[in-house]
Design a protein around this motif. Structure first.
Motif, PDB file in Angstrom:
ATOM      1  N   ILE A  27       0.991  -1.287   0.064  1.00  6.68           N
ATOM      2  CA  ILE A  27       0.164  -0.143  -0.015  1.00  6.68           C
ATOM      3  C   ILE A  27       0.880   1.331   0.023  1.00  6.68           C
ATOM      4  CG2 ILE A  27      -1.545   1.287   1.373  1.00  6.68           C
ATOM      5  CD1 ILE A  27      -2.754  -1.389   2.151  1.00  6.68           C
ATOM      6  N   ALA A  28       1.985   1.282   1.065  1.00  5.86           N
ATOM      7  CA  ALA A  28       2.691   2.396   1.003  1.00  5.86           C
ATOM      8  C   ALA A  28       3.591   2.798  -0.138  1.00  5.86           C
ATOM      9  CB  ALA A  28       3.603   2.298   2.204  1.00  5.86           C
ATOM     10  N   GLY A  29       3.718   1.511  -0.964  1.00  4.93           N
ATOM     11  CA  GLY A  29       4.614   1.627  -2.135  1.00  4.93           C
ATOM     12  C   GLY A  29       3.739   2.581  -3.205  1.00  4.93           C
ATOM     13  N   SER A  30       2.751   2.496  -3.211  1.00  7.98           N
ATOM     14  CA  SER A  30       1.671   3.269  -4.380  1.00  7.98           C
ATOM     15  C   SER A  30       1.499   4.640  -3.915  1.00  7.98           C
ATOM     16  CB  SER A  30       0.530   2.656  -4.296  1.00  7.98           C
ATOM     17  OG  SER A  30      -0.401   3.023  -3.066  1.00  7.98           O
ATOM     18  N   GLY A  31       1.721   5.028  -2.642  1.00  6.85           N
ATOM     19  CA  GLY A  31       1.836   6.318  -2.113  1.00  6.85           C
ATOM     20  C   GLY A  31       0.355   7.049  -1.937  1.00  6.85           C
ATOM     21  N   ARG A  32      -0.708   6.222  -2.383  1.00  4.88           N
ATOM     22  CA  ARG A  32      -1.994   6.748  -2.180  1.00  4.88           C
ATOM     23  C   ARG A  32      -2.730   5.403  -1.754  1.00  4.88           C
ATOM     24  NH1 ARG A  32      -4.742  10.180  -4.644  1.00  4.88           N
ATOM     25  NH2 ARG A  32      -2.675  11.296  -5.372  1.00  4.88           N
ATOM     26  N   PHE A  33      -4.140   5.722  -0.955  1.00  5.31           N
ATOM     27  CA  PHE A  33      -4.901   4.522  -0.711  1.00  5.31           C
ATOM     28  C   PHE A  33      -6.343   5.273  -0.138  1.00  5.31           C
ATOM     29  CE2 PHE A  33      -2.525   6.172   2.979  1.00  5.31           C
ATOM     30  CZ  PHE A  33      -3.364   6.498   3.819  1.00  5.31           C
TER      31      PHE A  33
ATOM     32  N   ILE B 144     -12.637   7.701   1.784  1.00  8.57           N
ATOM     33  CA  ILE B 144     -11.778   8.880   2.084  1.00  8.57           C
ATOM     34  C   ILE B 144     -10.449   8.489   1.319  1.00  8.57           C
ATOM     35  CG2 ILE B 144     -10.154  10.234   3.360  1.00  8.57           C
ATOM     36  CD1 ILE B 144     -12.162   9.382   5.724  1.00  8.57           C
ATOM     37  N   ASP B 145     -10.140   9.259  -0.064  1.00  5.78           N
ATOM     38  CA  ASP B 145      -9.055   9.082  -0.848  1.00  5.78           C
ATOM     39  C   ASP B 145      -7.955   9.883  -0.244  1.00  5.78           C
ATOM     40  OD1 ASP B 145     -10.226   7.342  -3.025  1.00  5.78           O
ATOM     41  OD2 ASP B 145     -11.380   8.690  -3.095  1.00  5.78           O
ATOM     42  N   CYS B 146      -6.871   9.301   0.148  1.00  2.00           N
ATOM     43  CA  CYS B 146      -5.695   9.858   0.749  1.00  2.00           C
ATOM     44  C   CYS B 146      -4.355   9.870   0.048  1.00  2.00           C
ATOM     45  CB  CYS B 146      -5.555   8.999   2.156  1.00  2.00           C
ATOM     46  SG  CYS B 146      -6.833   9.046   3.339  1.00  2.00           S
ATOM     47  N   LEU B 147      -3.568  10.494   0.312  1.00  2.00           N
ATOM     48  CA  LEU B 147      -2.229  10.672  -0.199  1.00  2.00           C
ATOM     49  C   LEU B 147      -1.097  10.560   1.105  1.00  2.00           C
ATOM     50  CD1 LEU B 147      -0.170  11.222  -2.607  1.00  2.00           C
ATOM     51  CD2 LEU B 147      -0.109  13.702  -1.810  1.00  2.00           C
ATOM     52  N   LEU B 148      -0.317   9.559   1.007  1.00  2.00           N
ATOM     53  CA  LEU B 148       0.541   9.323   2.112  1.00  2.00           C
ATOM     54  C   LEU B 148       1.574  10.364   2.400  1.00  2.00           C
ATOM     55  CD1 LEU B 148       1.658   7.270   4.281  1.00  2.00           C
ATOM     56  CD2 LEU B 148       3.033   6.074   2.384  1.00  2.00           C
ATOM     57  N   LEU B 149       1.635  10.743   3.510  1.00  2.00           N
ATOM     58  CA  LEU B 149       2.536  12.028   3.917  1.00  2.00           C
ATOM     59  C   LEU B 149       3.728  11.226   4.700  1.00  2.00           C
ATOM     60  CD1 LEU B 149       0.157  14.674   5.115  1.00  2.00           C
ATOM     61  CD2 LEU B 149       1.326  14.414   2.905  1.00  2.00           C
ATOM     62  N   ARG B 150       3.328  10.573   5.897  1.00  2.00           N
ATOM     63  CA  ARG B 150       4.493  10.347   6.511  1.00  2.00           C
ATOM     64  C   ARG B 150       4.264   8.900   7.411  1.00  2.00           C
ATOM     65  NH1 ARG B 150       3.516  15.854   8.088  1.00  2.00           N
ATOM     66  NH2 ARG B 150       5.457  17.025   7.387  1.00  2.00           N
TER      67      ARG B 150
ATOM     68  N   ASP C 281       7.788   6.229  13.548  1.00  2.00           N
ATOM     69  CA  ASP C 281       8.184   5.158  14.743  1.00  2.00           C
ATOM     70  C   ASP C 281       6.866   5.489  15.831  1.00  2.00           C
ATOM     71  OD1 ASP C 281       9.017   3.333  16.065  1.00  2.00           O
ATOM     72  OD2 ASP C 281      10.561   4.552  17.324  1.00  2.00           O
ATOM     73  N   GLY C 282       6.251   4.194  15.878  1.00  2.00           N
ATOM     74  CA  GLY C 282       5.283   4.007  17.030  1.00  2.00           C
ATOM     75  C   GLY C 282       5.714   2.539  17.606  1.00  2.00           C
ATOM     76  N   GLY C 283       6.848   2.294  18.012  1.00  2.00           N
ATOM     77  CA  GLY C 283       7.141   0.834  18.510  1.00  2.00           C
ATOM     78  C   GLY C 283       7.085  -0.273  17.816  1.00  2.00           C
ATOM     79  N   ASP C 284       6.158  -1.121  18.288  1.00  2.00           N
ATOM     80  CA  ASP C 284       5.997  -2.191  17.198  1.00  2.00           C
ATOM     81  C   ASP C 284       5.016  -1.901  16.127  1.00  2.00           C
ATOM     82  OD1 ASP C 284       3.524  -2.217  18.713  1.00  2.00           O
ATOM     83  OD2 ASP C 284       3.663  -4.261  19.678  1.00  2.00           O
ATOM     84  N   HIS C 285       4.555  -0.794  15.962  1.00  2.00           N
ATOM     85  CA  HIS C 285       3.539  -0.446  14.924  1.00  2.00           C
ATOM     86  C   HIS C 285       4.324   0.803  14.171  1.00  2.00           C
ATOM     87  CE1 HIS C 285       0.868  -2.926  16.695  1.00  2.00           C
ATOM     88  NE2 HIS C 285      -0.199  -2.406  15.776  1.00  2.00           N
ATOM     89  N   LEU C 286       3.824   1.363  13.126  1.00  2.00           N
ATOM     90  CA  LEU C 286       4.059   2.698  12.580  1.00  2.00           C
ATOM     91  C   LEU C 286       2.894   3.564  12.614  1.00  2.00           C
ATOM     92  CD1 LEU C 286       5.536   1.132   8.909  1.00  2.00           C
ATOM     93  CD2 LEU C 286       6.685   2.158  10.743  1.00  2.00           C
ATOM     94  N   LEU C 287       3.235   4.803  12.825  1.00  2.00           N
ATOM     95  CA  LEU C 287       2.190   5.728  12.866  1.00  2.00           C
ATOM     96  C   LEU C 287       1.987   6.302  11.622  1.00  2.00           C
ATOM     97  CD1 LEU C 287       0.064   7.581  14.490  1.00  2.00           C
ATOM     98  CD2 LEU C 287       1.999   9.105  14.671  1.00  2.00           C
ATOM     99  N   ILE C 288       0.743   6.147  10.876  1.00  2.00           N
ATOM    100  CA  ILE C 288       0.792   6.779   9.436  1.00  2.00           C
ATOM    101  C   ILE C 288       0.049   8.258   9.422  1.00  2.00           C
ATOM    102  CG2 ILE C 288       0.013   6.301   7.259  1.00  2.00           C
ATOM    103  CD1 ILE C 288       2.023   4.279   8.265  1.00  2.00           C
ATOM    104  N   ILE C 289       0.560   9.160   8.739  1.00  2.00           N
ATOM    105  CA  ILE C 289      -0.173  10.400   8.554  1.00  2.00           C
ATOM    106  C   ILE C 289      -0.449  10.479   6.998  1.00  2.00           C
ATOM    107  CG2 ILE C 289      -0.132  13.071   8.818  1.00  2.00           C
ATOM    108  CD1 ILE C 289       1.820  12.384  11.237  1.00  2.00           C
ATOM    109  N   ALA C 290      -1.589  10.881   6.587  1.00  2.00           N
ATOM    110  CA  ALA C 290      -2.064  11.107   5.271  1.00  2.00           C
ATOM    111  C   ALA C 290      -2.956  12.137   5.073  1.00  2.00           C
ATOM    112  CB  ALA C 290      -2.616   9.889   5.013  1.00  2.00           C
ATOM    113  N   GLU C 291      -2.978  12.671   3.910  1.00  2.00           N
ATOM    114  CA  GLU C 291      -3.721  13.901   3.495  1.00  2.00           C
ATOM    115  C   GLU C 291      -4.987  13.435   2.841  1.00  2.00           C
ATOM    116  OE1 GLU C 291      -3.745  17.950   0.854  1.00  2.00           O
ATOM    117  OE2 GLU C 291      -1.813  16.850   1.083  1.00  2.00           O
TER     118      GLU C 291
END
Length: 171
Positions: free
Chosen positions: A70-76, A122-128, A131-141
């Motif tokens: 999913i991240a490789g596409s940059g949008r979701f 919601i159509d989103c563009l991956l921003l960041r 680090d969230g420990g054993d998870h990643l914290l994803i921020i999207a527009e």
């Protein structure tokens, strides 16, 4: 186990307490940039982060095999699942190449899969990715969004999936 001295919070204890907090269920979906095949996963941590700019956030396990696709596409797209879409949750939570085989979905104008029957998209563009420990914290527009006229959300609470109202009495 926490690295801070004096803590008594183990992963098992943490989960047993946090299961008392109900969460909405959202499907995060994209098209694999290498194959153009739909890929997706389920999160119970989806939330608004900022109104201006219109940012959303969620967490994903570092061990996820779907997130790198999913991240490789940059949008979701984010499909806010409705009560009654437990089968969608099961399909996208599972392992395997073709999670979409039994799902009713459509491609958005952004080239990302949306689950039909959901309460909103919601159509989103991956921003960041942070680090969230054993998870990643994803921020999207959020770039475009729409909501259904009515319906109840699919909720995860106490280890179970269901609606807000629970079982309804017979009429």
């Amino acid at each position: 186990m926490s690295t801070h001295p004096g803590t008594t919070v183990t992963p098992t204890h943490f989960r047993s307490v946090m299961r008392h907090l109900p969460t909405g269920v959202a499907a995060i979906c994209s098209a694999d940039p290498r194959t153009a095949e739909p890929c997706g996963l389920i999160v119970g941590t989806f939330a608004s982060l900022s109104l201006d700019p219109a940012w959303v956030t969620f967490n994903v396990a570092r061990t996820s095999t779907s997130w790198p696709r999913i991240a490789g596409s940059g949008r979701f797209s984010v499909s806010l699942l409705a009560d009654g879409q437990q089968a969608v949750c099961a399909a996208l939570s599972g392992k395997g190449a073709d999670k979409f085989r039994s799902l009713d979905w459509e491609m958005s104008a952004y080239g990302t899969p949306r689950i039909r029957g959901s309460l909103g998209w919601i159509d989103c563009l991956l921003l960041r990715e942070l680090d969230g420990g054993d998870h990643l914290l994803i921020i999207a527009e959020a770039q475009e969004m729409t909501a259904a006229d009515r319906g109840d959300p699919l909720v995860f609470h106490g280890g179970r999936l269901g609606g807000l109202r629970g079982p309804q009495p017979a009429v």
